[in-house]
Design an enzyme around this catalytic site. Structure first.
Site, PDB file in Angstrom:
ATOM      1  N   HIS A  93     -26.270   1.261  42.030  1.00 45.26           N
ATOM      2  CA  HIS A  93     -26.230  -0.002  41.293  1.00 45.26           C
ATOM      3  C   HIS A  93     -26.422   0.294  39.799  1.00 45.26           C
ATOM      4  O   HIS A  93     -27.199   1.173  39.429  1.00 45.26           O
ATOM      5  CB  HIS A  93     -27.321  -0.956  41.804  1.00 45.26           C
ATOM      6  CG  HIS A  93     -27.126  -2.357  41.330  1.00 45.26           C
ATOM      7  ND1 HIS A  93     -27.438  -2.739  40.041  1.00 45.26           N
ATOM      8  CD2 HIS A  93     -26.623  -3.456  41.936  1.00 45.26           C
ATOM      9  CE1 HIS A  93     -27.133  -4.036  39.893  1.00 45.26           C
ATOM     10  NE2 HIS A  93     -26.630  -4.479  41.027  1.00 45.26           N
ATOM     11  N   GLU A 150     -18.675  -3.873  39.908  1.00 49.04           N
ATOM     12  CA  GLU A 150     -19.646  -4.732  39.229  1.00 49.04           C
ATOM     13  C   GLU A 150     -19.599  -4.462  37.719  1.00 49.04           C
ATOM     14  O   GLU A 150     -20.307  -3.572  37.222  1.00 49.04           O
ATOM     15  CB  GLU A 150     -21.061  -4.457  39.757  1.00 49.04           C
ATOM     16  CG  GLU A 150     -21.270  -4.881  41.187  1.00 49.04           C
ATOM     17  CD  GLU A 150     -22.710  -5.370  41.423  1.00 49.04           C
ATOM     18  OE1 GLU A 150     -22.854  -6.475  41.946  1.00 49.04           O
ATOM     19  OE2 GLU A 150     -23.663  -4.662  41.065  1.00 49.04           O
TER      20      GLU A 150
HETATM   21  P1  13P Z   1     -25.747 -11.474  39.708  1.00 45.76           P
HETATM   22  O1  13P Z   1     -25.038 -12.122  40.857  1.00 45.76           O
HETATM   23  O2  13P Z   1     -27.114 -12.027  39.450  1.00 45.76           O
HETATM   24  O3  13P Z   1     -24.881 -11.458  38.473  1.00 45.76           O
HETATM   25  O4  13P Z   1     -25.996  -9.955  40.110  1.00 45.76           O
HETATM   26  C1  13P Z   1     -24.921  -9.197  40.540  1.00 45.76           C
HETATM   27  C2  13P Z   1     -25.426  -7.944  41.090  1.00 45.76           C
HETATM   28  O5  13P Z   1     -25.902  -7.083  40.371  1.00 45.76           O
HETATM   29  C3  13P Z   1     -25.402  -7.780  42.553  1.00 45.76           C
HETATM   30  O6  13P Z   1     -25.671  -6.475  42.922  1.00 45.76           O
END
Ligand code: 13P
Length: 222
Positions: A93, A150
């Site tokens: 992540h 992401e």
């Molecule tokens: P948010 O949905 O709060 O933007 O976070 C995304 C995330 O990092 C999920 O792993």
């Protein structure tokens, strides 16, 4: 394949809040939906117990040690998870890469630990290091990953990424990793989730998974 809705609670919630969330979690899933809950480690066992009779709901860890069992104080390795029914591990992540200085090699090692022990890694990437990350993952393991795109600018900002841009990156990910399931994460909400489900295999949800009502609404928007 089912659409995945992954609830990444990050470092949020107390024991009592987790109990309440699980008690209030009552959604009727379609056959093509899979819900994945990724709680902080101390609550894995509680969540495992609560979901054991809920078809279509699975358990994930938010991280995994890059080492096997042994003298690695503070780490949680695959062996520690045996018997809990953990199906997925979120690895790499951006918050871990940024605050814990996780390297691409660390993440590649976590992928090996997961897949060699029956856990499917959800490898989080941003566009600029996708290829560098993939190069370090053993080639025969690449196509067994789930990949989550992401974009940093979209995480926790309320600025979800343009759908066209996500569609383009999904294509690039499949070119690099093979025909893997690809998720989108970054400010996903009940209002925008449908857009991403049309072009991906699911969503990785942070903020909008913390409130069980909002998360249920998000699942129902599908
Ligand atoms: P948010 O949905 O709060 O933007 O976070 C995304 C995330 O990092 C999920 O792993």
């Amino acid at each position: 394949m089912s659409k995945l809705f992954v609830a990444n609670w990050k470092s949020n919630k107390t024991l009592e809040e987790v109990r309440q969330w699980m008690d209030d979690f009552k959604v009727e899933l379609n056959d093509d939906q899979e819900i994945v809950i990724a709680p902080p480690y101390p609550f894995l066992s509680l969540v495992a117990d609560k979901i054991k009779d809920l078809p279509g709901v699975s358990l994930a860890v938010q991280n995994l040690s890059s080492f096997p069992a042994g003298s690695y104080t503070g780490e949680v390795c695959v062996r520690n998870l045996e018997g809990l029914g953990v199906k997925y591990a979120i690895v790499g992540h951006s918050e871990r890469r940024r605050y814990l200085k996780e390297s691409h090699q660390d993440v590649a090692n976590k992928v090996s630990q997961a897949l060699n022990n029956g856990i499917t890694p959800i490898v989080c990437i941003d566009q600029d290091y996708m290829e560098d990350q993939a190069q370090l993952i053993e080639s025969d393991l690449l196509s067994q990953c789930v990949v989550a795109y992401e974009p940093l600018v979209a995480i926790g900002t309320g600025e979800n990424a343009p759908v066209k841009e996500v569609a383009k990156v999904v294509k690039e990910i499949k070119e690099v990793f093979g025909e893997v399931p690809v998720l989108y994460g970054g400010s996903v909400s009940p209002d925008n989730v449908i857009l991403y489900l049309e072009i991906t295999d699911g969503v990785l949800v942070g903020g909008a998974s913390l409130d069980v009502g909002v998360f249920a609404e998000l699942i129902k928007s599908n």
